[in-house]
Write a protein that holds these residues in place. Structure first.
Motif, PDB file in Angstrom:
ATOM      1  N   LYS A  70       0.821  -1.158  -0.110  1.00  0.00           N
ATOM      2  CA  LYS A  70      -0.069  -0.177  -0.023  1.00  0.00           C
ATOM      3  C   LYS A  70       0.845   1.286  -0.074  1.00  0.00           C
ATOM      4  O   LYS A  70       1.985   1.369   0.862  1.00  0.00           O
ATOM      5  CB  LYS A  70      -0.976   0.130   1.301  1.00  0.00           C
ATOM      6  N   LYS A  71       0.680   2.162  -0.830  1.00  0.00           N
ATOM      7  CA  LYS A  71       1.644   3.472  -1.392  1.00  0.00           C
ATOM      8  C   LYS A  71       0.874   4.445  -0.352  1.00  0.00           C
ATOM      9  O   LYS A  71      -0.224   4.635  -0.114  1.00  0.00           O
ATOM     10  CB  LYS A  71       1.502   3.660  -2.524  1.00  0.00           C
ATOM     11  N   TYR A  72       1.669   5.201   0.420  1.00  0.00           N
ATOM     12  CA  TYR A  72       1.290   6.294   1.180  1.00  0.00           C
ATOM     13  C   TYR A  72       0.908   7.483   0.303  1.00  0.00           C
ATOM     14  O   TYR A  72       1.542   7.906  -0.584  1.00  0.00           O
ATOM     15  CB  TYR A  72       2.383   6.853   2.218  1.00  0.00           C
ATOM     16  N   ILE A  73      -0.393   7.975   0.376  1.00  0.00           N
ATOM     17  CA  ILE A  73      -0.775   9.016  -0.419  1.00  0.00           C
ATOM     18  C   ILE A  73      -0.824  10.366   0.564  1.00  0.00           C
ATOM     19  O   ILE A  73      -1.138  10.270   1.691  1.00  0.00           O
ATOM     20  CB  ILE A  73      -2.428   8.764  -0.872  1.00  0.00           C
ATOM     21  N   LYS A  74      -0.366  11.375  -0.152  1.00  0.00           N
ATOM     22  CA  LYS A  74      -0.053  12.833   0.750  1.00  0.00           C
ATOM     23  C   LYS A  74      -1.572  13.467   0.540  1.00  0.00           C
ATOM     24  O   LYS A  74      -1.857  13.488  -0.451  1.00  0.00           O
ATOM     25  CB  LYS A  74       0.914  13.480  -0.091  1.00  0.00           C
ATOM     26  N   ARG A  75      -2.070  13.286   1.877  1.00  0.00           N
ATOM     27  CA  ARG A  75      -3.479  14.198   1.867  1.00  0.00           C
ATOM     28  C   ARG A  75      -3.244  15.553   1.939  1.00  0.00           C
ATOM     29  O   ARG A  75      -2.954  15.942   3.334  1.00  0.00           O
ATOM     30  CB  ARG A  75      -4.329  13.458   3.064  1.00  0.00           C
ATOM     31  N   LEU A  76      -3.539  16.298   1.204  1.00  0.00           N
ATOM     32  CA  LEU A  76      -3.207  17.991   1.155  1.00  0.00           C
ATOM     33  C   LEU A  76      -4.536  18.764   1.677  1.00  0.00           C
ATOM     34  O   LEU A  76      -5.563  18.342   1.524  1.00  0.00           O
ATOM     35  CB  LEU A  76      -2.993  18.174  -0.164  1.00  0.00           C
ATOM     36  N   GLY A  77      -4.178  19.728   2.566  1.00  0.00           N
ATOM     37  CA  GLY A  77      -4.985  20.678   3.216  1.00  0.00           C
ATOM     38  C   GLY A  77      -5.949  20.048   4.167  1.00  0.00           C
ATOM     39  O   GLY A  77      -7.069  20.245   4.398  1.00  0.00           O
ATOM     40  N   LYS A  78      -5.437  19.127   4.925  1.00  0.00           N
ATOM     41  CA  LYS A  78      -6.275  18.141   6.087  1.00  0.00           C
ATOM     42  C   LYS A  78      -5.814  18.656   7.450  1.00  0.00           C
ATOM     43  O   LYS A  78      -5.552  17.609   8.285  1.00  0.00           O
ATOM     44  CB  LYS A  78      -6.408  16.970   5.769  1.00  0.00           C
ATOM     45  N   GLY A  79      -5.600  19.941   7.659  1.00  0.00           N
ATOM     46  CA  GLY A  79      -4.973  20.325   9.000  1.00  0.00           C
ATOM     47  C   GLY A  79      -3.705  20.329   9.179  1.00  0.00           C
ATOM     48  O   GLY A  79      -2.843  19.706   8.567  1.00  0.00           O
ATOM     49  N   GLU A  80      -3.298  21.311  10.173  1.00  0.00           N
ATOM     50  CA  GLU A  80      -1.579  21.633  10.435  1.00  0.00           C
ATOM     51  C   GLU A  80      -1.095  20.400  10.856  1.00  0.00           C
ATOM     52  O   GLU A  80       0.128  20.101  10.706  1.00  0.00           O
ATOM     53  CB  GLU A  80      -1.595  22.632  11.443  1.00  0.00           C
TER      54      GLU A  80
END
Length: 136
Positions: A8-18
């Motif tokens: 499973k590849k890590y997906i960069k989740r953008l804009g989901k909190g600091e």
């Protein structure tokens, strides 16, 4: 640990909190051309400065076909009745690199057959009027 989770590849989740380290600006930084949506800067862009390939001189291959211009008066010295580019090159009358030969003159020659030689408009008009022999 299950085997199905290994690939499973890590997906960069953008804009989901600091706390995700990719919140707010989503890793783009503050302001500037690269932070805007739809920004695509070409690889040769230098911030408005003239591009390197435009500053350097052009170089490379250029096909140049030499056109050799001949006056008909000079052809009086040649003892041949058929004149071609090949014959003129063999007797060193013209340059070896000459690709085309164009004849010009207001002088008139008799008993000469031209083979693969371009004529000026005036000569063509003269020779066509007296049924001159051309081989193309």
């Amino acid at each position: 640990m299950f085997l199905k989770n290994i690939n499973k590849k890590y997906i960069k989740r953008l804009g989901k909190g600091e706390s995700s380290h990719h919140g707010k600006t989503c890793g783009r930084g503050h302001k500037g051309q690269k932070s805007r949506a739809g920004s695509k800067i070409s690889l040769d862009f230098e911030g408005g400065q003239t591009k390197l390939f435009k500053r350097l001189p052009k170089f490379g291959f250029k096909l140049k076909k030499d056109i050799y211009f001949l006056n008909l008066l000079k052809l009086n010295d040649i003892p041949f009745s058929i004149i071609s580019v090949y014959i003129l090159k063999k007797i060193n009358f013209i340059n070896k690199n000459a690709f085309f030969i164009k004849l010009f003159s207001n002088f008139f020659l008799k008993k000469i057959i031209f083979y693969n030689i371009y004529l000026s408009k005036f000569l063509l008009f003269l020779f066509l009027n007296i049924n001159f022999i051309f081989i193309f």
